[in-house]
Design an enzyme around this catalytic site. Sequence first.
Site, PDB file in Angstrom:
ATOM      1  N   HIS A  95      48.218  20.263  47.290  1.00  0.00           N
ATOM      2  CA  HIS A  95      47.447  20.979  46.263  1.00  0.00           C
ATOM      3  C   HIS A  95      47.317  22.452  46.677  1.00  0.00           C
ATOM      4  O   HIS A  95      47.207  22.776  47.861  1.00  0.00           O
ATOM      5  CB  HIS A  95      46.061  20.335  46.101  1.00  0.00           C
ATOM      6  CG  HIS A  95      45.333  20.860  44.914  1.00  0.00           C
ATOM      7  ND1 HIS A  95      44.647  22.053  44.940  1.00  0.00           N
ATOM      8  CD2 HIS A  95      45.225  20.385  43.651  1.00  0.00           C
ATOM      9  CE1 HIS A  95      44.144  22.273  43.736  1.00  0.00           C
ATOM     10  NE2 HIS A  95      44.483  21.279  42.934  1.00  0.00           N
ATOM     11  N   GLU A 165      51.356  23.327  39.032  1.00  0.00           N
ATOM     12  CA  GLU A 165      50.050  23.995  38.867  1.00  0.00           C
ATOM     13  C   GLU A 165      50.184  25.465  39.216  1.00  0.00           C
ATOM     14  O   GLU A 165      50.213  25.828  40.397  1.00  0.00           O
ATOM     15  CB  GLU A 165      49.022  23.393  39.833  1.00  0.00           C
ATOM     16  CG  GLU A 165      48.614  21.985  39.536  1.00  0.00           C
ATOM     17  CD  GLU A 165      47.233  21.675  40.145  1.00  0.00           C
ATOM     18  OE1 GLU A 165      46.287  21.561  39.375  1.00  0.00           O
ATOM     19  OE2 GLU A 165      47.124  21.602  41.369  1.00  0.00           O
ATOM     20  N   GLY A 171      41.118  26.764  37.549  1.00  0.00           N
ATOM     21  CA  GLY A 171      39.693  27.108  37.508  1.00  0.00           C
ATOM     22  C   GLY A 171      39.265  27.834  36.247  1.00  0.00           C
ATOM     23  O   GLY A 171      38.084  28.036  36.013  1.00  0.00           O
TER      24      GLY A 171
END
Length: 251
Positions: A95, A165, A171
């Site tokens: 991630h 991503e 966010g």
Amino acid sequence: MKALVVANWKMNPPTFREAKKLLETTRKAADATEHVTLVVAPPAIFLRELRARHKGKKIAFALQNASAEESGAYTGEISLAQGADAGATYAIVGHAERRAMGESSDDTQKKVAAALAANMTPILCVGEATRTASAEYFGVVKEQLRIGLADISSSQLGSVIISYEPVWAIGGEKTMSPRDMHEMAIFIRKTVVELHGEKGMGVKIIYGGAATESNAANMLRDGDVDGLLVGHVSVDAPRFAALLQAIEDAT
Ligand code: 13P
């Protein structure tokens, strides 16, 4: 086809009591859908208990991170086998927030292979930190895929999920455009085919970064992706229920 929705709770919520409540409302929302496969990635410390309460139900669980090592002197780490024992069947690998803390693509290579060896489905995250007009982000993604997938055989590709991503979208409230995602999905597939042959055409790709109840259906319709990796909206129970419903309504 069902959409794969991965709820990455990150380091939320603060208490187990709240985690139980969140999982319960999430489960109810998931039960109202027929076109979603839901995977919840809670903080590892909550995993076993949450899993125990939801045995046999429609939710699968994921680790947010794990060590590639089997056991030993690795203070603070948890192993994939420990995660599997607690009930996880998926593992998020590489991630962006882990990469920002120092995880390298070489680490992701070991973790992808170790997750497969532990019979778990690795969700390998790739994505550039910034985007400029010169399009060097394609090179960044290619390199992350090349290294991350280097230790697997083409027959294992069906058991791997790629999550694209773009770090700059994480966010926020606005995804990249589904059209740009479509372009990226074609690029990812082409790259995996170059690395591992024709089987790469079938690799599962999901999108993460500001996926919300307002944009989820569009991204699934036009982004050429099999699902979504959802961060902050997944810990906001009403918003996440609305996201699942939006997908259901669109399918
Ligand atoms: P947000 O959905 O909060 O942008 O996070 C995306 C993400 O990092 C999921 O893993």
